[in-house]
Scaffold this motif. Structure first.
Motif, PDB file in Angstrom:
ATOM      1  N   GLY A 173       7.700   1.270   6.051  1.00  0.00           N
ATOM      2  CA  GLY A 173       6.312   1.452   5.805  1.00  0.00           C
ATOM      3  C   GLY A 173       5.581   0.121   5.754  1.00  0.00           C
ATOM      4  N   PHE A 174       4.305   0.241   5.577  1.00  0.00           N
ATOM      5  CA  PHE A 174       3.416  -0.918   5.562  1.00  0.00           C
ATOM      6  C   PHE A 174       3.714  -1.849   4.382  1.00  0.00           C
ATOM      7  CE2 PHE A 174      -0.588  -2.886   4.175  1.00  0.00           C
ATOM      8  CZ  PHE A 174      -0.844  -3.660   5.297  1.00  0.00           C
ATOM      9  N   LEU A 175       3.843  -1.287   3.190  1.00  0.00           N
ATOM     10  CA  LEU A 175       4.082  -2.087   1.989  1.00  0.00           C
ATOM     11  C   LEU A 175       5.421  -2.835   2.061  1.00  0.00           C
ATOM     12  CD1 LEU A 175       2.142  -2.476  -0.228  1.00  0.00           C
ATOM     13  CD2 LEU A 175       3.190  -0.621  -1.494  1.00  0.00           C
ATOM     14  N   GLU A 176       6.430  -2.172   2.568  1.00  0.00           N
ATOM     15  CA  GLU A 176       7.730  -2.816   2.702  1.00  0.00           C
ATOM     16  C   GLU A 176       7.653  -3.969   3.704  1.00  0.00           C
ATOM     17  OE1 GLU A 176       7.347   0.525   2.974  1.00  0.00           O
ATOM     18  OE2 GLU A 176       8.309   1.190   1.119  1.00  0.00           O
ATOM     19  N   GLY A 177       6.916  -3.765   4.799  1.00  0.00           N
ATOM     20  CA  GLY A 177       6.746  -4.810   5.812  1.00  0.00           C
ATOM     21  C   GLY A 177       6.049  -6.031   5.245  1.00  0.00           C
ATOM     22  N   VAL A 178       5.014  -5.817   4.429  1.00  0.00           N
ATOM     23  CA  VAL A 178       4.305  -6.931   3.796  1.00  0.00           C
ATOM     24  C   VAL A 178       5.245  -7.663   2.832  1.00  0.00           C
ATOM     25  CG1 VAL A 178       2.428  -7.522   2.200  1.00  0.00           C
ATOM     26  CG2 VAL A 178       2.012  -5.919   4.056  1.00  0.00           C
ATOM     27  N   GLY A 179       6.026  -6.923   2.081  1.00  0.00           N
ATOM     28  CA  GLY A 179       6.979  -7.525   1.137  1.00  0.00           C
ATOM     29  C   GLY A 179       8.019  -8.366   1.844  1.00  0.00           C
TER      30      GLY A 179
END
Length: 176
Positions: free
Chosen positions: A1-7
């Motif tokens: 997901g998006f949040l995991e990618g940013v992390g």
């Protein structure tokens, strides 16, 4: 997901930052009192004494952003110099010049505490020069100003060390 990618992206950026800065040399130059003296006019005897015992003064010109990894490099460089000069004339003063230091991470203070301990154990006076108010504030948390002198520039720090060396020569009557 998006949040995991940013992390993951953030974690990689931090890792790359640490790797890149740990490769940079924190010490730009190392000098001794043999090759670098203060701009103070001295008597010929004073000049001769300082040149003859110039290895009593060890100067490290620091550069860049100092964090735990680069501060450890500084500690190791000092330790190696002290170990290699142990049989000769070990330094009595070590000057850390912060003129080219852009910043200091709070984790670097731990290595500076180790440097302070190492110099105190060996009877060496640690001197700091060109430390900005921000850097002084960060260092004074773990290294109070009473522990060692701070000077506004390298020349004043070297002059102070030279004056102490000459005073030692005069008090003991030691001549070259």
């Amino acid at each position: 997901g998006f949040l995991e990618g940013v992390g993951i992206g953030l974690a990689l950026a931090v890792l790359l930052f640490v790797l890149q800065y740990s490769r940079t040399r924190a010490v730009r130059h190392t000098l001794t009192g043999v090759s670098y003296q203060s701009s103070v006019e001295r008597t010929s005897l004073g000049t001769q004494l300082l040149r003859h015992h110039g290895d009593w003064l060890y100067i490290l010109e620091l550069q860049g952003y100092i964090f735990f990894g680069t501060a450890t490099q500084i500690l190791e460089q000092i330790r190696n110099h002290l170990d290699s000069s142990a049989s000769c004339n070990p330094p009595r003063f070590i000057i850390l010049d912060f003129r080219l230091v852009s910043g200091l991470d709070s984790s670097a203070a731990f290595s500076f505490v180790k440097i302070k301990r190492l110099t105190q154990e060996r009877g060496i006076t640690l001197v700091l020069t060109h430390a900005t108010p921000t850097i002084q504030k960060q260092l004074k948390k773990d290294l109070p100003a009473e522990s060692f002198p701070y000077f506004s520039d390298l020349d004043r720090g070297i002059e102070w060390c030279e004056n102490r060396m000459i005073a030692d020569f005069e008090s003991t009557g030691q001549i070259v």
